[in-house]
Design an enzyme around this catalytic site. Sequence first.
Site, PDB file in Angstrom:
ATOM      1  N   LYS A 156     -39.441 -12.643 -29.948  1.00 56.33           N
ATOM      2  CA  LYS A 156     -39.320 -14.103 -30.895  1.00 56.33           C
ATOM      3  C   LYS A 156     -37.944 -14.576 -31.228  1.00 56.33           C
ATOM      4  CE  LYS A 156     -40.096 -16.738 -34.293  1.00 56.33           C
ATOM      5  NZ  LYS A 156     -38.888 -17.161 -34.633  1.00 56.33           N
ATOM      6  N   GLU A 169     -32.321  -4.619 -38.986  1.00 60.13           N
ATOM      7  CA  GLU A 169     -30.836  -5.130 -39.356  1.00 60.13           C
ATOM      8  C   GLU A 169     -30.963  -6.288 -40.201  1.00 60.13           C
ATOM      9  OE1 GLU A 169     -28.450  -3.274 -37.897  1.00 60.13           O
ATOM     10  OE2 GLU A 169     -29.276  -2.304 -35.833  1.00 60.13           O
ATOM     11  N   CYS A 200     -23.801 -11.175 -39.971  1.00 60.60           N
ATOM     12  CA  CYS A 200     -24.281 -10.286 -41.068  1.00 60.60           C
ATOM     13  C   CYS A 200     -23.164  -9.466 -41.383  1.00 60.60           C
ATOM     14  CB  CYS A 200     -25.530  -9.540 -40.292  1.00 60.60           C
ATOM     15  SG  CYS A 200     -24.814  -8.861 -38.758  1.00 60.60           S
ATOM     16  N   GLU A 208     -25.271 -12.724 -50.375  1.00 63.54           N
ATOM     17  CA  GLU A 208     -24.850 -13.124 -49.230  1.00 63.54           C
ATOM     18  C   GLU A 208     -24.909 -14.669 -48.962  1.00 63.54           C
ATOM     19  OE1 GLU A 208     -27.325 -12.227 -45.737  1.00 63.54           O
ATOM     20  OE2 GLU A 208     -25.913 -11.434 -44.780  1.00 63.54           O
ATOM     21  N   THR A 235     -32.827  -9.937 -45.619  1.00 58.45           N
ATOM     22  CA  THR A 235     -33.358  -8.742 -45.992  1.00 58.45           C
ATOM     23  C   THR A 235     -35.114  -9.031 -46.597  1.00 58.45           C
ATOM     24  OG1 THR A 235     -31.323  -8.008 -46.635  1.00 58.45           O
ATOM     25  CG2 THR A 235     -33.034  -7.423 -48.070  1.00 58.45           C
ATOM     26  N   GLU A 236     -35.084 -10.406 -47.170  1.00 56.26           N
ATOM     27  CA  GLU A 236     -36.367 -10.896 -47.621  1.00 56.26           C
ATOM     28  C   GLU A 236     -37.498 -10.709 -46.531  1.00 56.26           C
ATOM     29  OE1 GLU A 236     -35.983 -14.974 -48.670  1.00 56.26           O
ATOM     30  OE2 GLU A 236     -38.353 -14.973 -48.991  1.00 56.26           O
ATOM     31  N   GLY A 272     -32.619  -9.902 -39.261  1.00 60.44           N
ATOM     32  CA  GLY A 272     -32.607 -11.357 -39.898  1.00 60.44           C
ATOM     33  C   GLY A 272     -32.331 -10.813 -41.558  1.00 60.44           C
TER      34      GLY A 272
HETATM   35  P1  NAP Z   1     -34.721 -14.878 -41.252  1.00 59.61           P
HETATM   36  O1  NAP Z   1     -35.010 -16.056 -41.835  1.00 59.61           O
HETATM   37  O2  NAP Z   1     -35.048 -13.319 -41.577  1.00 59.61           O
HETATM   38  O3  NAP Z   1     -35.104 -15.007 -39.774  1.00 59.61           O
HETATM   39  C1  NAP Z   1     -35.011 -13.868 -38.719  1.00 59.61           C
HETATM   40  C2  NAP Z   1     -36.054 -14.111 -37.814  1.00 59.61           C
HETATM   41  O4  NAP Z   1     -37.326 -13.731 -38.367  1.00 59.61           O
HETATM   42  C3  NAP Z   1     -36.216 -15.605 -37.190  1.00 59.61           C
HETATM   43  O5  NAP Z   1     -36.588 -15.464 -35.728  1.00 59.61           O
HETATM   44  C4  NAP Z   1     -37.297 -16.136 -38.114  1.00 59.61           C
HETATM   45  O6  NAP Z   1     -38.017 -17.089 -37.486  1.00 59.61           O
HETATM   46  C5  NAP Z   1     -38.288 -14.693 -38.090  1.00 59.61           C
HETATM   47  N1  NAP Z   1     -38.957 -15.026 -39.209  1.00 59.61           N
HETATM   48  C6  NAP Z   1     -39.120 -15.586 -40.503  1.00 59.61           C
HETATM   49  N2  NAP Z   1     -40.162 -15.302 -41.385  1.00 59.61           N
HETATM   50  C7  NAP Z   1     -40.664 -14.347 -40.799  1.00 59.61           C
HETATM   51  C8  NAP Z   1     -41.909 -13.627 -40.941  1.00 59.61           C
HETATM   52  N3  NAP Z   1     -42.429 -13.717 -42.287  1.00 59.61           N
HETATM   53  N4  NAP Z   1     -42.136 -12.537 -40.194  1.00 59.61           N
HETATM   54  C9  NAP Z   1     -41.474 -12.211 -39.181  1.00 59.61           C
HETATM   55  N5  NAP Z   1     -40.649 -12.938 -38.931  1.00 59.61           N
HETATM   56  C10 NAP Z   1     -40.008 -14.042 -39.402  1.00 59.61           C
HETATM   57  O7  NAP Z   1     -33.071 -14.829 -41.214  1.00 59.61           O
HETATM   58  P2  NAP Z   1     -32.153 -15.945 -40.519  1.00 59.61           P
HETATM   59  O8  NAP Z   1     -32.000 -16.976 -41.742  1.00 59.61           O
HETATM   60  O9  NAP Z   1     -32.656 -16.492 -39.400  1.00 59.61           O
HETATM   61  O10 NAP Z   1     -30.879 -15.181 -40.311  1.00 59.61           O
HETATM   62  C11 NAP Z   1     -29.658 -15.100 -41.295  1.00 59.61           C
HETATM   63  C12 NAP Z   1     -29.890 -13.415 -41.837  1.00 59.61           C
HETATM   64  O11 NAP Z   1     -30.014 -12.457 -40.781  1.00 59.61           O
HETATM   65  C13 NAP Z   1     -28.822 -13.149 -42.631  1.00 59.61           C
HETATM   66  O12 NAP Z   1     -29.342 -12.363 -43.966  1.00 59.61           O
HETATM   67  C14 NAP Z   1     -28.126 -12.140 -41.913  1.00 59.61           C
HETATM   68  O13 NAP Z   1     -27.416 -11.161 -42.543  1.00 59.61           O
HETATM   69  C15 NAP Z   1     -29.055 -11.430 -41.273  1.00 59.61           C
HETATM   70  N6  NAP Z   1     -28.538 -10.736 -39.860  1.00 59.61           N
HETATM   71  C16 NAP Z   1     -28.289  -9.564 -39.870  1.00 59.61           C
HETATM   72  C17 NAP Z   1     -27.884  -8.857 -38.589  1.00 59.61           C
HETATM   73  C18 NAP Z   1     -27.647  -7.274 -38.531  1.00 59.61           C
HETATM   74  O14 NAP Z   1     -27.402  -7.030 -37.364  1.00 59.61           O
HETATM   75  N7  NAP Z   1     -27.977  -6.540 -39.480  1.00 59.61           N
HETATM   76  C19 NAP Z   1     -27.602  -9.849 -37.529  1.00 59.61           C
HETATM   77  C20 NAP Z   1     -27.608 -11.109 -37.709  1.00 59.61           C
HETATM   78  C21 NAP Z   1     -28.065 -11.480 -38.772  1.00 59.61           C
HETATM   79  P3  NAP Z   1     -37.538 -18.680 -37.781  1.00 59.61           P
HETATM   80  O15 NAP Z   1     -36.048 -18.754 -37.274  1.00 59.61           O
HETATM   81  O16 NAP Z   1     -38.386 -19.601 -37.177  1.00 59.61           O
HETATM   82  O17 NAP Z   1     -37.461 -18.733 -39.333  1.00 59.61           O
END
Ligand code: NAP
Length: 489
Positions: A195, A269, A303, A401, A249-250, A247
């Site tokens: 996804k 991650e 990230c 962050e 932490t939340e 994605g």
């Molecule tokens: P996000 O809101 O957590 O989204 C990540 C993915 O999860 C997206 O595909 C999102 O879909 C999906 N998602 C949203 N709600 C979900 C749920 N309840 N259950 C399952 N999947 C769900 O994060 P983001 O805003 O896209 O990305 C930014 C964050 O990712 C930052 O905190 C960053 O540090 C972290 N990150 C970490 C790494 C690492 O390797 N540690 C790498 C990249 C990013 P939608 O896009 O449709 O909302």
Amino acid sequence: MMGQSGDTAVAVPSEGWNYSPAPERTRPEIDSEYGLFIGGEFQAPQSDRTFNTINPATGQRLSRISEASEEDVDAAMAAARVAGPKWARMKGRERGKYLFRLARRVQECARELAVLETMDGGKPIKESRDVDLPLVAQHFFYHAGWADKLQWAFGGRDVKPRGVCGQIIPWNFPLLMAAWKLAPALACGNTVVLKPAETTSLTALHLAKLMQEIDLPPGVVNIVTGAGDTGRMVASHPAVKKVAFTGSTEVGRRIMEELAPREVPLTLELGGKSANIVFADAAIEQAIEGVVSGIWFNQGHVCCAGSRLLVEESILEPFVAALRDRMAQLRVGDPLDKNTDIGAINSSEQLDRIRALVTAGQEEGAILHDVQSTPLPEQGFWFPPCFFTGVQPAHVVAREEIFGPVLAVMSFRTPEEAIRRANTTPYGLAAGIWTDKGSKIFEIASRMDAGVVWCNTYNQFDAASPFGGVKESGFGREGGLQGLRAYVR
Ligand code: NAP
Ligand code: MG
């Protein structure tokens, strides 16, 4: 200012030295609408619902993407389950051939994919071209090499795939995160339902087209697009035997809670608030470049961004002055221009989040340094690179962050204080250490609560090197031998 057009343009300096714009001329073919990739075919979603994907640098619509419903996710899971046994039984060297083929097709299409990544996500073309795409190909090549050597990878033990993997990825490195997830899963004989993030699905869907071209058996990879709810359905689906999530932490916490009663291994991650520590004995020019790439790479949508800078007090003033000068040289603008350093913010939501956190930083009394002289484009989502001084560890810009081009600068007097400050965060993804002394590097690196520690460099990645965090940055590793482990029994 312009000489001829395009790549061969010769810039003739007139008043001051300025580069001619050299926008990338390759234009990938973008369909007006994309279906879901299920069982090797693109299919219309059963819900009939679609959503727009836009170019964040212009605000213009690029295409329409399908929103997968519960029935669609069921269909993708069923396709992955049906494809599973044959893919798992296939000899490793045969599976490896598919991955090698895919890696080569990615290389052949690298130009189009890089442009597509930049158009859909807003990152500068020089990054998608020189960093993302080479690493994508590298990940498939690297894991193709493991496919027939798994018993050596695991000390002579006979390992089995886990089955259907649910993989959910974010928008900051859309194709690279897809490669990080898919390559090890497939090498180990698993099948996948992936996804992508809502704002950046295009390159994953184009990767699906390459999978069709190389005759990857139908159902081995399925891609369901949609919003957070689709991600939730993938992570919690009863058919899933392994979940990998990158994605926030939340959301990671929510998935963990959901999976707690089930025996489904999970890799998370998550976010970070990583520190770059600069000692007075460091090579200052290199350290400046490292700090710049640490925070202003990909608009800070990284990230492991080095979003906190800890500078030894004796060099704080000249270091901040040099950083300011360097920041003033960064070019913000058209991500398809090869000279651009800082592209567009990925979405209006992310822009609002960055603005709110920067305002909070100012209200708390930190001093904002924003020296961008070039005007920001009128269309699209933009935020100039900036940094804060006068930051206290309790300030919001030092703790939260931001996921944008915003750096929090602090100082320290002793190595002990640097270690304490760097580790004072709920996150633990990465850290950077800048010093001339090898002994200091070893001592301080060993005491960082971080999954990755870079020394006299920053943001270096390699498919053979495991990546991942500790504390609230998640658990499990991706890449290297360690990354394979999650995908076998
Ligand atoms: P996000 O809101 O957590 O989204 C990540 C993915 O999860 C997206 O595909 C999102 O879909 C999906 N998602 C949203 N709600 C979900 C749920 N309840 N259950 C399952 N999947 C769900 O994060 P983001 O805003 O896209 O990305 C930014 C964050 O990712 C930052 O905190 C960053 O540090 C972290 N990150 C970490 C790494 C690492 O390797 N540690 C790498 C990249 C990013 P939608 O896009 O449709 O909302
Ligand atoms: Mg987009």
